[in-house]
Every structure is written in C-alpha cells, then in structure tokens.
Design a protein around this motif. Structure first.
Motif, mmCIF file in Angstrom:
data_model
loop_
_atom_site.group_PDB
_atom_site.id
_atom_site.type_symbol
_atom_site.label_atom_id
_atom_site.label_comp_id
_atom_site.label_asym_id
_atom_site.label_seq_id
_atom_site.Cartn_x
_atom_site.Cartn_y
_atom_site.Cartn_z
ATOM 1 N N ALA A 49 0.829 -1.210 0.000
ATOM 2 C CA ALA A 49 0.000 0.000 0.000
ATOM 3 C C ALA A 49 0.861 1.258 0.000
ATOM 4 C CB ALA A 49 -0.938 -0.005 1.210
ATOM 5 N N GLY A 50 1.975 1.229 0.743
ATOM 6 C CA GLY A 50 2.862 2.385 0.779
ATOM 7 C C GLY A 50 3.453 2.675 -0.583
ATOM 8 N N CYS A 51 3.792 1.630 -1.330
ATOM 9 C CA CYS A 51 4.327 1.810 -2.685
ATOM 10 C C CYS A 51 3.272 2.422 -3.602
ATOM 11 C CB CYS A 51 4.791 0.468 -3.250
ATOM 12 S SG CYS A 51 6.071 -0.356 -2.270
ATOM 13 N N ILE A 52 2.016 2.019 -3.425
ATOM 14 C CA ILE A 52 0.938 2.559 -4.246
ATOM 15 C C ILE A 52 0.685 4.024 -3.893
ATOM 16 C CG2 ILE A 52 -1.514 2.342 -4.823
ATOM 17 C CD1 ILE A 52 -1.273 -0.650 -4.363
ATOM 18 N N VAL A 53 0.797 4.371 -2.616
ATOM 19 C CA VAL A 53 0.641 5.773 -2.200
ATOM 20 C C VAL A 53 1.658 6.648 -2.930
ATOM 21 C CG1 VAL A 53 0.949 7.377 -0.270
ATOM 22 C CG2 VAL A 53 -0.388 5.300 0.051
ATOM 23 N N LEU A 54 2.829 6.090 -3.233
ATOM 24 C CA LEU A 54 3.867 6.825 -3.972
ATOM 25 C C LEU A 54 3.653 6.735 -5.482
ATOM 26 C CD1 LEU A 54 7.181 5.964 -2.051
ATOM 27 C CD2 LEU A 54 5.655 7.919 -1.765
ATOM 28 N N THR A 55 2.454 6.327 -5.900
ATOM 29 C CA THR A 55 2.070 6.153 -7.318
ATOM 30 C C THR A 55 2.835 5.019 -7.984
ATOM 31 O OG1 THR A 55 3.665 7.713 -8.309
ATOM 32 C CG2 THR A 55 1.593 8.632 -7.494
ATOM 33 N N GLY A 56 3.343 4.092 -7.219
ATOM 34 C CA GLY A 56 4.073 2.965 -7.773
ATOM 35 C C GLY A 56 3.385 1.651 -7.489
ATOM 36 N N THR A 57 4.160 0.589 -7.490
ATOM 37 C CA THR A 57 3.669 -0.746 -7.151
ATOM 38 C C THR A 57 4.888 -1.598 -6.818
ATOM 39 O OG1 THR A 57 2.265 -2.588 -7.889
ATOM 40 C CG2 THR A 57 3.763 -1.636 -9.515
ATOM 41 N N ASP A 58 4.691 -2.881 -6.542
ATOM 42 C CA ASP A 58 5.819 -3.756 -6.232
ATOM 43 C C ASP A 58 5.516 -5.167 -6.711
ATOM 44 O OD1 ASP A 58 7.965 -5.157 -5.253
ATOM 45 O OD2 ASP A 58 8.006 -4.121 -3.330
ATOM 46 N N LEU A 59 6.118 -5.536 -7.832
ATOM 47 C CA LEU A 59 5.901 -6.860 -8.404
ATOM 48 C C LEU A 59 6.769 -7.925 -7.749
ATOM 49 C CD1 LEU A 59 5.725 -5.979 -12.209
ATOM 50 C CD2 LEU A 59 3.857 -6.125 -10.555
ATOM 51 N N SER A 60 7.732 -7.513 -6.931
ATOM 52 C CA SER A 60 8.641 -8.474 -6.302
ATOM 53 C C SER A 60 8.096 -9.025 -4.987
ATOM 54 C CB SER A 60 9.998 -7.816 -6.038
ATOM 55 O OG SER A 60 9.894 -6.799 -5.039
ATOM 56 N N ALA A 61 6.983 -8.483 -4.512
ATOM 57 C CA ALA A 61 6.481 -8.825 -3.178
ATOM 58 C C ALA A 61 6.275 -10.323 -2.984
ATOM 59 C CB ALA A 61 5.184 -8.069 -2.906
ATOM 60 N N GLY A 62 5.607 -10.975 -3.937
ATOM 61 C CA GLY A 62 5.319 -12.393 -3.786
ATOM 62 C C GLY A 62 6.576 -13.249 -3.726
ATOM 63 N N ARG A 63 7.570 -12.914 -4.530
ATOM 64 C CA ARG A 63 8.813 -13.695 -4.527
ATOM 65 C C ARG A 63 9.597 -13.462 -3.238
ATOM 66 N NH1 ARG A 63 7.784 -17.834 -7.649
ATOM 67 N NH2 ARG A 63 7.458 -17.277 -9.842
ATOM 68 N N VAL A 64 9.526 -12.255 -2.685
ATOM 69 C CA VAL A 64 10.187 -12.006 -1.397
ATOM 70 C C VAL A 64 9.508 -12.836 -0.307
ATOM 71 C CG1 VAL A 64 10.772 -10.271 0.342
ATOM 72 C CG2 VAL A 64 10.890 -9.690 -2.085
ATOM 73 N N VAL A 65 8.194 -12.936 -0.378
ATOM 74 C CA VAL A 65 7.461 -13.786 0.561
ATOM 75 C C VAL A 65 7.947 -15.228 0.432
ATOM 76 C CG1 VAL A 65 5.205 -14.787 1.113
ATOM 77 C CG2 VAL A 65 5.401 -12.331 0.681
ATOM 78 N N GLY A 66 8.094 -15.704 -0.808
ATOM 79 C CA GLY A 66 8.561 -17.065 -1.025
ATOM 80 C C GLY A 66 9.968 -17.299 -0.484
ATOM 81 N N LEU A 67 10.867 -16.343 -0.731
ATOM 82 C CA LEU A 67 12.241 -16.474 -0.249
ATOM 83 C C LEU A 67 12.297 -16.488 1.272
ATOM 84 C CD1 LEU A 67 15.306 -16.511 -0.667
ATOM 85 C CD2 LEU A 67 15.243 -14.002 -0.822
ATOM 86 N N THR A 68 11.617 -15.552 1.912
ATOM 87 C CA THR A 68 11.659 -15.476 3.380
ATOM 88 C C THR A 68 10.921 -16.651 4.025
ATOM 89 O OG1 THR A 68 9.766 -13.936 3.297
ATOM 90 C CG2 THR A 68 11.965 -12.975 3.478
ATOM 91 N N ALA A 69 9.899 -17.176 3.338
ATOM 92 C CA ALA A 69 9.210 -18.361 3.856
ATOM 93 C C ALA A 69 10.152 -19.560 3.852
ATOM 94 C CB ALA A 69 7.969 -18.660 3.020
ATOM 95 N N CYS A 70 10.909 -19.729 2.769
ATOM 96 C CA CYS A 70 11.848 -20.853 2.681
ATOM 97 C C CYS A 70 13.007 -20.689 3.654
ATOM 98 C CB CYS A 70 12.360 -20.989 1.250
ATOM 99 S SG CYS A 70 11.127 -21.635 0.094
ATOM 100 N N ILE A 71 13.451 -19.446 3.852
ATOM 101 C CA ILE A 71 14.510 -19.198 4.835
ATOM 102 C C ILE A 71 14.009 -19.554 6.236
ATOM 103 C CG2 ILE A 71 15.846 -17.391 5.987
ATOM 104 C CD1 ILE A 71 16.097 -15.993 3.284
ATOM 105 N N SER A 72 12.788 -19.123 6.550
ATOM 106 C CA SER A 72 12.203 -19.430 7.860
ATOM 107 C C SER A 72 12.106 -20.934 8.064
ATOM 108 C CB SER A 72 10.806 -18.798 7.978
ATOM 109 O OG SER A 72 10.861 -17.402 7.876
ATOM 110 N N ALA A 73 11.612 -21.630 7.047
ATOM 111 C CA ALA A 73 11.439 -23.082 7.159
ATOM 112 C C ALA A 73 12.779 -23.787 7.340
ATOM 113 C CB ALA A 73 10.732 -23.614 5.915
ATOM 114 N N SER A 74 13.792 -23.354 6.585
ATOM 115 C CA SER A 74 15.091 -24.025 6.661
ATOM 116 C C SER A 74 15.769 -23.822 8.012
ATOM 117 C CB SER A 74 16.004 -23.514 5.549
ATOM 118 O OG SER A 74 16.308 -22.133 5.722
#
Length: 356
Positions: A77-102
């Motif tokens: 939402a903060g990125c959208i407030v700046l008139t932008g977006t973030d396409l990397s969000a889902g992959r960051v979730v995937g990376l941090t989820a795998c790091i947490s699990a490992s």
C-alpha cells in the motif's frame, strides 16, 4: 457526536440540491461504491446457495486467511501511495518463507536442510527475514529514487533476481529443490497455534500478529513525520521537495518498510503452509494490490488509509471464499480476480478524474 453533526450537515446540503443534482449524487454514489454493493449481493447470494458460508468456522477461516495477507498488503500500500507498485512482493514472501522453514526445521527431521544447525530462536529468525525483505525493499527504493526508474520496471527486475536467489537457496546441501517441511513444533505452535477459541473454533495466533502489524503501520502512517512525508511525496514529489521533504530518503524508506512487511508475511506463511517450495508466494502481490485498490489506496498517489487496506483484504478474501463455496471452477476464478482488479482500478481512476 461529531459523526452525527457531519451526517446532519451532509443531509442538509443534500436537501438543497435540485432534482437533477440529486440524481447525479445517487449515480455517483452507486458507481463509487459499486465494489461494496457487488460484495453484499455476492454474500447474500452465496448464503442463499450454501448456508455454511456464514457459519462460525467459515467466518473464522475468512478472518484467518485475511490476517495472513494483511502484512504484505500494508507494505505494498505504501508503494501505491507513492504512485508505484511492487511486483517483487510475492517472490520475497517465497524467499523469506523458505529461509524461515530451513532455519526452523526439527532437528529430528530426516532431510533437514542444515543437519548440524539447531532450531534457531524464533525472534532471531523473525529479525533475519525482516532484514532480508528490507534489503530487497531498499534496493527497489534506491533504484526508483536515485535513477528515477519506474517502480514497475525496478520491481520486475528484482522479482526475477529474488526468484533466482530462491531457486539457488533451496538447492543448498543437496536439498535439490525439495519442499522444506518437517517444521519444529515450537514454530508451528507460535504461528498456527491458538490461545482463544470462539464457539469451539480456534483463532490462529497469527491473527493477533496481523493486528499488531496493523497497529504499527497505522501509527507510522498517521502519527509520524515519515508517514506525513510519504503522503506528501505521493501527492506531489516536486512540491514535497520544495517544502523540505527528502524525497529520496522517503521513497527508499517506504520500499524498505514494504520489504520488511513481506518478510513478516513469509515467516507466517512458512508455518501456515508447512511445506515451502519455489512457488510459495506466487502471485501474492496481485491479491495485495487488488485489496489495496478496493480499500481506497489510489494509484494516483497520496491517498489511502490502513483501515481501508484491511477492509480491502477482508472484502477480497470474502469474494474468494464465496467462489469456493459456489464451486466455481478454479480457472474461472483467475478471470474473476482479474476483472475485480480491472474494475477497482477503473473506479479509482474515475474518482480521480471527477475530483480533478
């Protein structure tokens, strides 16, 4: 009392309108609130077809699913407030989820990724994934602010980079891309355990963690100089710069904070899913963006509320659960999700053009 007075003032202003102006007023109200009206119709229809839709276990399920997605939505939402977006969000979730699990696999698990590593303290793992997410967010913000690149291009690039890092990470120590499971009970209990039940239906702990995230983000957005600067930059970066706002620092800060939120989402998803792989987090950013737009965070910049983001997450999740209760084909659900995003963005842009 103030709300009552405001309602009276609005009613008084409405009474003096001409019949044509009243017609315009109701037409605009219907268009601007079309998503909410459609949602109410969908809820009523779904309940008429399947009464279990509004059963207590279904309601708790909707709340739980929404809570899991609130951190990523608050970040994007903060990125959208700046008139932008973030396409990397889902992959960051995937990376941090795998790091947490490992890092939190049981020491007795046969195919533990790091066999000589004890189960790390949960607070340490939370810090690690927040730092990892924050680094990706910082990179996004730096390239957007320093080189005036469009966030779409920057985050598309980091999406690919993060996905590549994720693919390499899950190959470590002969894991060969196998799902990361066998999580330690302390981790699962911390995230998916329950301290409170409603009519015998347990409420997962991560619902309360989502509440904490909402409270923190609300405070940042509404009670800090950083939050005020964020809205100023989103509304008009040139004017904000003239007013003494450090546009570059604010832009980097917003994206870094967003990355931290993705890290928290990954940590929660790791235990919630239980078996993490390369596709964990896939398309999460799409749902988050849709929720933000439905909740009133405008792509024109400088507009949005945390309460609206939370409401948008809940509304979107209700729609998705309703589709399952109606036994809508999974392939068709993707079409409906796309239409929801398209309609929500169209309504948002129309509001902007009317105001302009």
């Amino acid at each position: 009392m103030r709300a009552i007075n405001n309602a009276k003032d609005r009613y008084a202003a409405y009474k003096v309108l001409s019949s044509k102006e009243k017609g315009t007023f109701w037409r605009e109200a219907l268009i601007n609130n079309a998503m909410y009206i459609l949602l109410i119709i969908a809820v009523i229809y779904t309940f008429s077809q399947n009464h279990r839709f509004l059963a207590i276990n279904s309601i708790i399920n909707i709340i739980s699913l929404s809570a899991a997605n609130i951190p990523i939505a608050c970040g994007i939402a903060g990125c959208i407030v700046l008139t932008g977006t973030d396409l990397s969000a889902g992959r960051v979730v995937g990376l941090t989820a795998c790091i947490s699990a490992s890092l939190l696999q049981s020491v007795t698990y046969a195919t533990k990724m790091f066999p000589n590593l004890p189960v790390l303290p949960i607070p340490l793992v939370i810090v690690i994934v927040i730092i990892v997410g924050g680094i990706v967010g910082w990179v996004n913000g730096f390239f957007v602010a320093r080189f005036s690149l469009h966030p779409f291009i920057v985050t598309l690039a980091t999406q690919l980079i993060v996905y590549g890092v994720l693919l390499m990470y899950i190959m470590i120590n002969g894991n060969n891309g196998q799902p990361l499971s066998g999580l330690d009970n302390s981790f699962k209990s911390f995230v998916t355990g329950s301290k409170l039940s409603v009519m015998g239906v347990p409420i997962p702990n991560y619902v309360w963690y989502a509440c904490i995230v909402v409270a923190v983000m609300w405070f940042i957005w509404n009670k800090t100089t950083f939050g005020k600067n964020m809205f100023a930059v989103g509304s008009n970066p040139e004017a904000a710069n003239v007013s003494g706002v450090d546009v570059m620092k604010t832009t980097i800060g917003v994206h870094t904070l967003a990355g931290c939120m993705y890290g928290i989402t990954g940590f929660i998803e790791s235990a919630r899913i239980g078996s993490n792989q390369a596709n964990t987090g896939l398309n999460y950013e799409c749902d988050a963006i849709a929720a933000c737009v439905i909740g009133g965070v405008s792509f024109v910049g400088g507009t949005g509320k945390i309460s609206g983001v939370v409401l948008g997450v809940f509304l979107l999740r209700i729609i998705f659960v309703a589709l399952n209760f109606l036994s809508i084909n999974q392939n068709l659900q993707y079409i409906i999700k796309g239409l929801i995003i398209l309609v929500a963005c169209a309504i948002d842009m129309r509001k902007y053009l009317v105001r302009k």
